[in-house]
Design a protein around this motif. Structure first.
Motif, short mmCIF file in Angstrom:
data_model
loop_
_atom_site.label_atom_id
_atom_site.label_comp_id
_atom_site.label_asym_id
_atom_site.label_seq_id
_atom_site.Cartn_x
_atom_site.Cartn_y
_atom_site.Cartn_z
N TYR A 1 0.78 -1.24 0.00
CA TYR A 1 0.00 0.00 0.00
C TYR A 1 0.81 1.29 0.00
O TYR A 1 0.22 2.37 -0.13
N THR B 1 -3.97 -5.05 1.73
CA THR B 1 -3.52 -3.78 1.17
C THR B 1 -4.71 -2.84 0.99
O THR B 1 -4.64 -1.65 1.33
N ILE C 1 -5.17 0.76 2.88
CA ILE C 1 -5.44 2.03 2.19
C ILE C 1 -6.64 2.72 2.82
O ILE C 1 -6.63 3.93 3.05
N GLY D 1 -4.36 5.13 4.39
CA GLY D 1 -3.81 5.62 3.12
C GLY D 1 -3.56 7.12 3.12
O GLY D 1 -2.56 7.60 2.59
N LEU E 1 -6.67 8.77 -3.45
CA LEU E 1 -6.15 7.45 -3.08
C LEU E 1 -6.39 6.46 -4.22
O LEU E 1 -7.31 6.63 -5.02
N TRP F 1 -7.56 2.79 -5.30
CA TRP F 1 -8.39 1.71 -4.75
C TRP F 1 -8.29 0.46 -5.62
O TRP F 1 -8.78 0.45 -6.75
#
Ligand code: ZN
Length: 318
Positions: free
Chosen positions: A79, A101, A105, A109, A133, A135
């Motif tokens: 991540y 991960t 996030i 994140g 971020l 995804w």
């Protein structure tokens, strides 16, 4: 006092595009985070996304000198912001990562983005180009196989256990015995262990990586390793770095010493072998702080924020 983390490291690194095998590309950069790509019959699998879309586009421009296939999969090994925030540049159909991960996030994140931007500003080329971020749209827990088609065999994405983070995966090409190891293995670059599970990483997880018996390995940072000896050498160096930290920090912890004493002991033990490698000084305060927590029974790594980064740095790195 030393300059914070890698904030004074502003000299551009030279990037080298290497064809590791048939349709397998790696871009290394003197210790900056590595990226790669694997050709399928009529698509590409890209591995790692760099820190920003602008940084990623420079990599894609170089890759496009070799192949014009569209990016179907973007694989993220874990991540960390410098690996994932450039994802939008790839136009990938599917972003793949471990389920942990994705959870990391969601959980941290934002803070990790802020932390890594301050630690490594050079890697964030045009930070305003990051749309948000990243995804992952496809996650898995143990293993996921991508058929490359056209006689190219398969790409196996595998979870090897707790390590550099809770959700590292490796990308393995069994036919060519080429392994993208992410930050689970570094080749002549220091380890970052601020989000790590040192004991599991140094034992069962690296055992699983070594058992693949790769002939070429692209680690998270550093040059491509060619040949079984170089591959096992890089895994051995990674294990030795972790074992040295566990021994030195563990001894101070067991003797009721202080975090500062533990930092001094680990630094002194590692510096002769690893002190000149990229990001060593940057990583050590965060590494020792995490291991100290781990030895104190803190199971999950505490979230790094820009404020916590500075506090740990000020305590240990002067
Ligand atoms: Zn990482």
């Amino acid at each position: 006092m030393k300059t914070f983390a890698s904030s004074a490291d502003l000299a551009e690194k030279e990037q080298t595009l290497e064809i590791v095998g048939d349709g397998v590309y790696a871009l290394t950069a003197e210790g900056d985070p590595n990226v790669g790509a694997i050709e399928g019959e009529d698509f590409l699998v890209c591995v790692e996304a760099m820190a920003t879309p602008v940084a990623a586009r420079a990599w894609l421009d170089r890759l496009r000198e070799h192949t014009g296939k569209p990016v179907r999969y973007l694989v993220l090994s874990h991540y960390h912001a410098v690996r994932v925030l450039g994802a939008s540049a790839f136009g990938a159909q599917v972003i793949v990562a471990h389920e942990n991960t994705r959870a990391l996030i969601a959980e941290r994140g934002r803070q990790d983005w802020e932390s890594e931007l301050a630690r490594m500003p050079r890697l964030f080329r045009d930070p305003a180009s990051v749309p948000g971020l990243t995804w992952p749209g496809l996650t898995f827990s143990d293993r996921l196989t991508i058929q490359l088609g056209g006689g190219r065999g398969e790409l196996v994405l595998a979870y090897c256990g707790l390590g550099h983070t809770e959700g590292d995966i490796v990308a393995w090409l069994p036919a060519q015995r080429i392994l993208f190891a992410g930050d689970l293995v570094e080749a002549r670059a220091a380890l970052y262990t601020g989000d790590a599970y040192h004991r599991e990483w140094a034992s069962a997880t690296l055992d699983a990586v070594a058992a693949l018996d790769a002939r070429s390995l692209i680690g998270g940072r550093g040059a491509v390793c060619h040949g079984r000896d170089a591959v096992q050498g890089a895994i051995g160096q990674t294990r030795d770095f972790l074992a040295t930290m566990l021994r030195e920090v563990g001894a101070v912890h067991a003797a009721d010493g202080t975090l500062k004493d533990a930092f001094a002991a680990a630094h002194a033990a590692l510096a002769p072998r690893y002190g000149r490698w990229p990001i060593f000084e940057h990583c050590m305060p965060f590494n020792v702080a995490r291991l100290w927590d781990e030895l104190s029974g803190v199971r999950r790594p505490a979230i790094w924020t820009a404020e916590r980064d500075r506090a740990v740095w000020d305590e240990l790195a002067d």
